[in-house]
Design an enzyme around this catalytic site. Structure first.
Site, mmCIF file in Angstrom:
data_model
loop_
_atom_site.group_PDB
_atom_site.id
_atom_site.type_symbol
_atom_site.label_atom_id
_atom_site.label_comp_id
_atom_site.label_asym_id
_atom_site.label_seq_id
_atom_site.Cartn_x
_atom_site.Cartn_y
_atom_site.Cartn_z
ATOM 1 N N LYS A 1 0.840 -1.204 0.000
ATOM 2 C CA LYS A 1 0.000 0.000 0.000
ATOM 3 C C LYS A 1 0.881 1.264 0.000
ATOM 4 C CE LYS A 1 -3.589 -2.718 0.328
ATOM 5 N NZ LYS A 1 -3.169 -3.955 -0.320
HETATM 6 C C1 LIG Z 1 -9.248 -4.201 -1.573
HETATM 7 C C2 LIG Z 1 -8.549 -4.883 -0.436
HETATM 8 N N1 LIG Z 1 -9.243 -5.219 0.667
HETATM 9 C C3 LIG Z 1 -8.659 -5.817 1.717
HETATM 10 C C4 LIG Z 1 -7.311 -6.122 1.708
HETATM 11 C C5 LIG Z 1 -6.704 -6.812 2.884
HETATM 12 O O1 LIG Z 1 -5.765 -5.989 3.524
HETATM 13 P P1 LIG Z 1 -4.761 -6.594 4.604
HETATM 14 O O2 LIG Z 1 -3.690 -7.310 3.860
HETATM 15 O O3 LIG Z 1 -4.236 -5.395 5.340
HETATM 16 O O4 LIG Z 1 -5.541 -7.486 5.486
HETATM 17 C C6 LIG Z 1 -6.548 -5.804 0.595
HETATM 18 C C7 LIG Z 1 -5.133 -6.145 0.554
HETATM 19 O O5 LIG Z 1 -4.493 -6.267 -0.450
HETATM 20 C C8 LIG Z 1 -7.174 -5.174 -0.517
HETATM 21 O O6 LIG Z 1 -6.486 -4.851 -1.615
#
Ligand SMILES: Cc1ncc(COP(=O)(O)O)c(C=O)c1O
Length: 375
Positions: free
Chosen positions: A180
């Site tokens: 990110k």
């Molecule tokens: C659209 C979206 N939602 C949720 C997530 C999940 O995030 P995390 O890896 O912080 O749990 C991601 C991660 O790539 C994502 O791109």
């Protein structure tokens, strides 16, 4: 090899994490509180609650929104699987909607068609940092008495109608995974203006404990905690929060630099008629968490061959955002489901490197190789 992404971390994060370690308070404590306060002030929400990642942020958002196994939640299939998984965790039914073929954001007309008496919430995703039309979904949710949840995993630093993502509705979930725009290693945040949601998420993230560690630690009276609900361990550590505080200070600068690179790509590729570039709709300000290019059917090279050819030249790429309904874990669950726009968008798009600091020579090389293969 030019990577697809790279976090922008330096001695500032390292020093603050080091200082935090030496304080002896290393999990959810003063640094987490400082990060939450600064994050809420940055996005313009009343509260922010830090969590272990965005998936746990989405899970707790489902719980506090009151989503249960009797409910349906509408979300895009074209998203990282964590979006739909959060709905599955609470036993609710996932109802997948189509996306807009240009912005890849969830298509409100398809959502409208899929609302039933069982629908409890709509989970919109700001695809790879491109804000969805929040106001249109807010209105739809109000009309149907639904809860709006925003998956803003990729959208930190992006804005909609002049205000930062995180300020518009009551359950907005962010990710600080290294892919990110800013990172804490792993990490997540929910922003809200709703005190009840804030308190419930705080309770659930720490085993449902009635009094948190810090209050007990700082008290000069003996306090016994009670575990009043079945909660989770979804804490962020103070070491992560220390990194997050320093990352947040750089966020606007990183976004501006990312946008400059995105505009260089726009400019270099704008005349290639066989491709479609990301489109920032009016009132939307993207952080360009990823730069995704759609290859039209008449493009002279297939998406997969293009990925291989660029890899052979030392340029990493990724396929477009996946469609969850076609992932193995969902094939049985979504038997016979067809989402042609999402499938086509996913199969024909390629994500090219975009990060700060990218050297100008790297940007030039990517542009040159891409044009050579596609034009
Ligand atoms: C659209 C979206 N939602 C949720 C997530 C999940 O995030 P995390 O890896 O912080 O749990 C991601 C991660 O790539 C994502 O791109």
């Amino acid at each position: 090899m030019i990577p697809i992404a790279k976090p922008y971390l330096d001695k500032k994060e390292a020093q603050y994490a080091y200082d935090t370690i030496l304080t002896g308070w290393v999990t959810q404590g003063p640094k987490v509180q400082e990060f939450e306060e600064k994050f809420a002030a940055y996005v313009g929400s009343k509260y922010a609650v830090a969590l272990s990642n965005c998936t746990t942020a989405l899970h707790l958002s489902m719980l506090v929104a009151g989503v249960t196994e009797d409910d349906e939640v509408i979300c895009p299939s074209m998203s990282y699987v964590a979006t739909a998984n959060a709905i599955r965790y609470v036993g609710a039914k996932v109802v997948f909607a189509e996306v807009n073929p240009v912005t890849y954001n969830i298509d409100i007309e398809d959502v409208q068609k899929k609302i039933t008496p069982k629908t409890k919430a709509i989970l919109i995703v700001h695809q790879i940092g491109m804000p969805a039309d929040i106001d249109a979904f807010k209105q739809l949710c109000n009309e149907h008495h639904l809860v709006l949840i925003e998956d803003a995993a990729c959208a930190v630093g992006a804005s909609y109608k002049g205000n930062k993502i995180g300020s518009h509705s009551d359950l907005v979930c962010f990710s600080f995974h290294p892919r990110k725009v800013i990172t804490t290693g792993d990490g997540g945040m929910v922003t809200t203006n709703n005190e009840v949601y804030r308190d419930k998420i705080k309770l659930l993230r720490q085993h449902g404990m009635s009094v948190n560690d810090r209050i007990r630690h700082e008290s000069n009276k003996v306090i016994f905690e009670d575990h009043i609900v079945v909660g989770y361990n979804y804490r962020m550590t103070d070491i992560q929060a220390a990194v997050g505080i320093k990352q947040l200070e750089k966020l606007d600068f990183i976004v501006e630099e990312r946008r400059k690179i995105a505009f260089q790509y726009h400019d270099a590729f704008k005349d290639i008629v066989t491709i479609r570039l990301p489109l920032e709709e009016e009132a939307c300000f993207s952080n360009y968490q990823s730069y995704s290019i759609y290859l039209k059917p008449e493009c002279k090279i297939s998406r997969d061959d293009l990925m291989q050819a660029l890899l052979d030249k030392g340029i990493s790429t990724r396929r477009g955002i996946v469609t969850t309904h076609r992932e193995t874990a969902y094939k049985e669950y979504c038997k016979d489901l067809s989402l042609p726009i999402s499938e086509d968008a996913s199969d024909r798009s390629i994500i090219i490197p975009l990060f700060y600091p990218m050297k100008q020579a790297e940007i030039n090389f990517i542009i040159e190789q891409f044009k050579f293969l596609v034009e």
